[in-house]
Motif scaffolding. Structure first.
Motif, PDB file in Angstrom:
ATOM      1  N   ASP A   1       0.838  -1.205   0.000  1.00 15.57           N
ATOM      2  CA  ASP A   1       0.000   0.000   0.000  1.00 15.57           C
ATOM      3  C   ASP A   1       0.873   1.256   0.000  1.00 15.57           C
ATOM      4  OD1 ASP A   1      -2.249  -1.591   0.078  1.00 15.57           O
ATOM      5  OD2 ASP A   1      -2.290  -1.637   2.270  1.00 15.57           O
ATOM      6  N   ASN A   2       0.536   2.200  -0.878  1.00 19.09           N
ATOM      7  CA  ASN A   2       1.258   3.468  -0.946  1.00 19.09           C
ATOM      8  C   ASN A   2       0.599   4.507  -0.038  1.00 19.09           C
ATOM      9  OD1 ASN A   2       3.135   2.588  -2.909  1.00 19.09           O
ATOM     10  ND2 ASN A   2       1.599   2.873  -4.513  1.00 19.09           N
ATOM     11  N   LEU A   3       1.272   5.633   0.116  1.00 20.74           N
ATOM     12  CA  LEU A   3       0.696   6.754   0.849  1.00 20.74           C
ATOM     13  C   LEU A   3      -0.543   7.249   0.097  1.00 20.74           C
ATOM     14  CD1 LEU A   3       1.395   8.544   3.350  1.00 20.74           C
ATOM     15  CD2 LEU A   3       2.394  10.161   1.739  1.00 20.74           C
TER      16      LEU A   3
ATOM     17  N   ILE B   1      12.435  17.754   6.065  1.00 22.47           N
ATOM     18  CA  ILE B   1      11.287  16.969   5.603  1.00 22.47           C
ATOM     19  C   ILE B   1      11.755  15.721   4.866  1.00 22.47           C
ATOM     20  CG2 ILE B   1       9.335  16.994   4.015  1.00 22.47           C
ATOM     21  CD1 ILE B   1       8.811  19.842   4.789  1.00 22.47           C
ATOM     22  N   ALA B   2      12.832  15.843   4.064  1.00 25.28           N
ATOM     23  CA  ALA B   2      13.355  14.670   3.355  1.00 25.28           C
ATOM     24  C   ALA B   2      13.825  13.602   4.343  1.00 25.28           C
ATOM     25  CB  ALA B   2      14.494  15.078   2.433  1.00 25.28           C
ATOM     26  N   ALA B   3      14.505  14.014   5.419  1.00 26.53           N
ATOM     27  CA  ALA B   3      14.983  13.051   6.417  1.00 26.53           C
ATOM     28  C   ALA B   3      13.815  12.392   7.136  1.00 26.53           C
ATOM     29  CB  ALA B   3      15.908  13.763   7.420  1.00 26.53           C
ATOM     30  N   ILE B   4      12.789  13.200   7.487  1.00 30.48           N
ATOM     31  CA  ILE B   4      11.623  12.628   8.169  1.00 30.48           C
ATOM     32  C   ILE B   4      10.905  11.639   7.255  1.00 30.48           C
ATOM     33  CG2 ILE B   4       9.365  13.190   9.115  1.00 30.48           C
ATOM     34  CD1 ILE B   4      10.537  15.812  10.115  1.00 30.48           C
ATOM     35  N   ALA B   5      10.740  11.994   5.991  1.00 30.75           N
ATOM     36  CA  ALA B   5      10.060  11.099   5.049  1.00 30.75           C
ATOM     37  C   ALA B   5      10.846   9.808   4.843  1.00 30.75           C
ATOM     38  CB  ALA B   5       9.844  11.818   3.719  1.00 30.75           C
TER      39      ALA B   5
ATOM     40  N   VAL C   1      12.831   8.296   6.980  1.00 32.27           N
ATOM     41  CA  VAL C   1      12.699   7.446   8.164  1.00 32.27           C
ATOM     42  C   VAL C   1      11.287   6.887   8.301  1.00 32.27           C
ATOM     43  CG1 VAL C   1      12.812   7.410  10.683  1.00 32.27           C
ATOM     44  CG2 VAL C   1      14.566   8.615   9.371  1.00 32.27           C
ATOM     45  N   ALA C   2      10.279   7.732   8.043  1.00 37.24           N
ATOM     46  CA  ALA C   2       8.900   7.326   8.289  1.00 37.24           C
ATOM     47  C   ALA C   2       8.325   6.436   7.192  1.00 37.24           C
ATOM     48  CB  ALA C   2       8.024   8.569   8.456  1.00 37.24           C
ATOM     49  N   LEU C   3       8.690   6.663   5.939  1.00 38.33           N
ATOM     50  CA  LEU C   3       8.067   5.965   4.817  1.00 38.33           C
ATOM     51  C   LEU C   3       8.900   4.819   4.272  1.00 38.33           C
ATOM     52  CD1 LEU C   3       6.666   9.022   2.847  1.00 38.33           C
ATOM     53  CD2 LEU C   3       5.535   7.640   4.595  1.00 38.33           C
ATOM     54  N   ARG C   4      10.191   4.766   4.618  1.00 36.41           N
ATOM     55  CA  ARG C   4      11.033   3.692   4.094  1.00 36.41           C
ATOM     56  C   ARG C   4      10.621   2.364   4.721  1.00 36.41           C
ATOM     57  NH1 ARG C   4      16.217   1.368   5.267  1.00 36.41           N
ATOM     58  NH2 ARG C   4      17.344   0.875   3.345  1.00 36.41           N
ATOM     59  N   PRO C   5      10.402   1.290   3.926  1.00 33.86           N
ATOM     60  CA  PRO C   5       9.992   0.003   4.498  1.00 33.86           C
ATOM     61  C   PRO C   5      11.077  -0.583   5.390  1.00 33.86           C
ATOM     62  CG  PRO C   5      10.524  -0.216   2.160  1.00 33.86           C
ATOM     63  CD  PRO C   5      10.515   1.251   2.466  1.00 33.86           C
ATOM     64  N   ALA C   6      10.629  -1.308   6.403  1.00 29.79           N
ATOM     65  CA  ALA C   6      11.575  -1.887   7.356  1.00 29.79           C
ATOM     66  C   ALA C   6      12.442  -2.956   6.700  1.00 29.79           C
ATOM     67  CB  ALA C   6      10.818  -2.471   8.546  1.00 29.79           C
ATOM     68  N   ASP C   7      11.887  -3.707   5.757  1.00 26.61           N
ATOM     69  CA  ASP C   7      12.622  -4.770   5.060  1.00 26.61           C
ATOM     70  C   ASP C   7      12.623  -4.484   3.561  1.00 26.61           C
ATOM     71  OD1 ASP C   7      13.088  -6.341   7.418  1.00 26.61           O
ATOM     72  OD2 ASP C   7      10.980  -6.938   7.327  1.00 26.61           O
ATOM     73  N   GLU C   8      13.621  -5.037   2.892  1.00 25.12           N
ATOM     74  CA  GLU C   8      13.705  -4.878   1.441  1.00 25.12           C
ATOM     75  C   GLU C   8      12.774  -5.823   0.699  1.00 25.12           C
ATOM     76  OE1 GLU C   8      17.779  -5.423   0.458  1.00 25.12           O
ATOM     77  OE2 GLU C   8      18.351  -3.383   1.037  1.00 25.12           O
TER      78      GLU C   8
ATOM     79  N   TYR D   1      11.432  -4.630  -3.125  1.00 26.38           N
ATOM     80  CA  TYR D   1      11.528  -3.181  -3.323  1.00 26.38           C
ATOM     81  C   TYR D   1      12.731  -2.836  -4.201  1.00 26.38           C
ATOM     82  CZ  TYR D   1       8.039  -2.720   0.390  1.00 26.38           C
ATOM     83  OH  TYR D   1       6.892  -2.801   1.132  1.00 26.38           O
ATOM     84  N   PRO D   2      13.975  -3.209  -3.843  1.00 24.76           N
ATOM     85  CA  PRO D   2      15.101  -2.955  -4.751  1.00 24.76           C
ATOM     86  C   PRO D   2      15.359  -4.189  -5.627  1.00 24.76           C
ATOM     87  CG  PRO D   2      15.945  -3.649  -2.624  1.00 24.76           C
ATOM     88  CD  PRO D   2      14.446  -3.668  -2.511  1.00 24.76           C
ATOM     89  N   ALA D   3      16.207  -4.035  -6.604  1.00 21.72           N
ATOM     90  CA  ALA D   3      16.665  -5.194  -7.378  1.00 21.72           C
ATOM     91  C   ALA D   3      17.600  -6.013  -6.487  1.00 21.72           C
ATOM     92  CB  ALA D   3      17.389  -4.734  -8.639  1.00 21.72           C
ATOM     93  N   GLN D   4      17.331  -7.293  -6.367  1.00 23.48           N
ATOM     94  CA  GLN D   4      18.124  -8.117  -5.467  1.00 23.48           C
ATOM     95  C   GLN D   4      18.003  -9.583  -5.842  1.00 23.48           C
ATOM     96  OE1 GLN D   4      16.615  -8.424  -1.411  1.00 23.48           O
ATOM     97  NE2 GLN D   4      14.630  -7.618  -2.054  1.00 23.48           N
ATOM     98  N   THR D   5      18.900 -10.387  -5.283  1.00 16.51           N
ATOM     99  CA  THR D   5      18.880 -11.835  -5.432  1.00 16.51           C
ATOM    100  C   THR D   5      18.479 -12.439  -4.099  1.00 16.51           C
ATOM    101  OG1 THR D   5      20.585 -11.803  -7.143  1.00 16.51           O
ATOM    102  CG2 THR D   5      20.224 -13.875  -5.999  1.00 16.51           C
ATOM    103  N   LEU D   6      17.379 -13.218  -4.107  1.00 15.37           N
ATOM    104  CA  LEU D   6      16.832 -13.783  -2.891  1.00 15.37           C
ATOM    105  C   LEU D   6      17.138 -15.263  -2.804  1.00 15.37           C
ATOM    106  CD1 LEU D   6      13.290 -12.123  -2.930  1.00 15.37           C
ATOM    107  CD2 LEU D   6      15.279 -11.409  -1.612  1.00 15.37           C
TER     108      LEU D   6
END
Length: 442
Positions: A236-238, A276-280, A282-289, A316-321
């Motif tokens: 879900d997005n903002l 505001i960029a720093a607050i966003a 911290v607040a909006l970045r997902p806890a896990d990738e 969320y990012p490009a990654q190898t799982l």
């Protein structure tokens, strides 16, 4: 020199045996047993490269890698590997210096029909008990005791006492959904089957004479029925309205600072932007990738259970799982090892995985005409096919079926119901679903 080296190479090949499936037969689009036998060999590596796909989905690949422990004497490596309907299938066993054994499977061998295994010292005497269209394979070697090995096996006909496999192998096959047909049941089993076939897990225990009455549970279709759009949807997005209000307030604050603050106000606006960029961040970045949603279905009967799990993975990012033993649905190229699946995902993308089926403790089952919750957790949305909704069932509780006024099945059960026989009970605890098949009857 060629004459001297050739016998050595042939001897190494004879001391390395690689077998797929049962009796050399492989079931496409199913998990198949894999067995490698080494005799007096060093530590080696097994490499399997499978290319599959279609014109619509494009070319895809599966790579399987496994370390083979060697040494003096006999060493056996066993695992279960999902084999798609391949276009090319190549394997090799190699050391650091050279390839010691290799081979391939012809594309024409990619047959999705399930197997019927015949275990008998005199197989010709029992072939008449099986339908002519059955994909029959005769097996004499010890059978695996892993549930996933029987993913593509429809039935096992067991005859001749000295050829009888271990009970652990038969129970694993029955839990996987195979029918265990006994041509010559022991007296104790004959008494058990006097009232007809019995369910054990997703499969059956029956005499060979009762084979025509059995209906096979389609566990692959049940796993597919667990998949809903909610599993693979993006997070879900903002809400857009909140974003518009925040942007408007920020622009208004910057406008007031620049209009009435002069140079100090301009510098303050830059500081406000960074704050505001720093607050966003911290607040909006997902806890896990990675966001993983899962649903699990446990199919129980007769004290045996099979567990099916589907997972929706969002990156969320490009990654190898690296995940547990599973296979992806849809177009994907992936690597498989005995420890699990390795998959590369681009940024902001998702994939649905089907885990390798596994043996599980029985959760919800029928016991002496009552529903018995063995799962250790309270079950809600209890429902019986043909009878309707039931009251919630606490942990370790037993209750006879009830006829209530509400007979509407929960929406999550709707895709499952057409695949289940009458008398099947379902219950749910969060994302875990429990299914109790009726033990007797057809």
């Amino acid at each position: 020199m060629v004459l001297l080296v050739a016998p050595v190479a042939l001897g190494q090949s004879r001391n390395i045996e690689v077998a797929f499936g049962f009796g050399g037969e492989v079931v496409a689009e199913a998990w198949n047993p894999l067995r490698v036998t080494l005799r007096d060999q060093p530590n080696l590596e097994l490499m399997i490269d499978i290319e599959y796909g279609s014109l619509r989905d494009g070319a895809q690949s599966l790579q399987y890698r496994a370390a083979l422990a060697g040494g003096s004497g006999l060493h056996i490596f066993e695992d279960d590997i999902f084999i798609p309907a391949w276009r090319s299938f190549r394997w090799q066993v190699r050391s650091e210096e050279a390839v010691l054994a290799s081979g391939s499977l012809d594309r024409r061998q990619a047959d999705p029909r399930p197997l019927t295994i015949l275990i008998a010292a005199r197989p010709g005497a029992y072939r008449a008990l099986l339908p002519a269209e059955a994909r029959l394979v005769e097996v004499r070697s010890p059978l695996p005791e892993r549930l996933a090995a029987y993913h593509g096996v429809e039935a096992l006909l067991v005859a001749d006492a000295f050829e009888r496999p271990r009970n652990e192998a038969l129970l694993a096959a029955s839990a996987a959904g195979s029918s265990i047909l006994l041509a010559e049941p022991a007296p104790a089993l004959a008494a058990l089957l006097a009232d007809g076939p019995r369910r054990l897990g997703a499969g059956w225990l029956s005499s060979a004479a009762g084979r025509d009455e059995l209906s096979r549970l389609d566990t692959q279709a049940l796993a597919q029925a667990l998949i809903t759009p909610a599993l693979s949807r993006p997070p879900d997005n903002l809400p857009p309205l909140n974003l518009v209000i925040a942007a408007a307030l920020y622009l208004l604050a910057v406008l007031l600072l620049v209009r009435f603050g002069g140079v100090p106000g301009l510098l303050s606006s830059f500081g406000l932007m960074l704050l505001i960029a720093a607050i966003a961040w911290v607040a909006l970045r997902p806890a896990d990738e990675t966001l993983i949603r899962s649903r699990t279905l446990t199919i129980s009967a007769g004290g045996l259970a099979q567990e099916l799990e589907v997972m929706g993975v969002f990156s969320y990012p490009a990654q190898t799982l690296t995940l547990g033993s599973a296979r992806p649905l849809g177009a994907a190229s992936w690597n498989l090892t005995p420890s699990g699946l390795t998959l590369s995902l681009p940024r902001w993308s998702s994939v649905v995985l089907l885990a390798r089926p596994r043996l599980s403790p029985a959760g919800l089952e029928w016991y002496e005409g009552e529903l018995y919750n063995r799962s250790g957790e309270a079950l809600g949305d209890v429902y019986i096919v043909g009878l309707g909704a039931q009251e919630a069932l606490p942990a370790s509780a037993r209750r006879p079926p009830q006829q209530l006024s509400d007979s509407v099945a929960p929406p999550l059960y709707q895709p499952l119901l057409p695949l289940l026989p009458a008398g099947t009970a379902l219950g749910r605890s969060g994302g875990r679903l429990y299914l109790a098949l009726p033990e007797g009857g057809l």
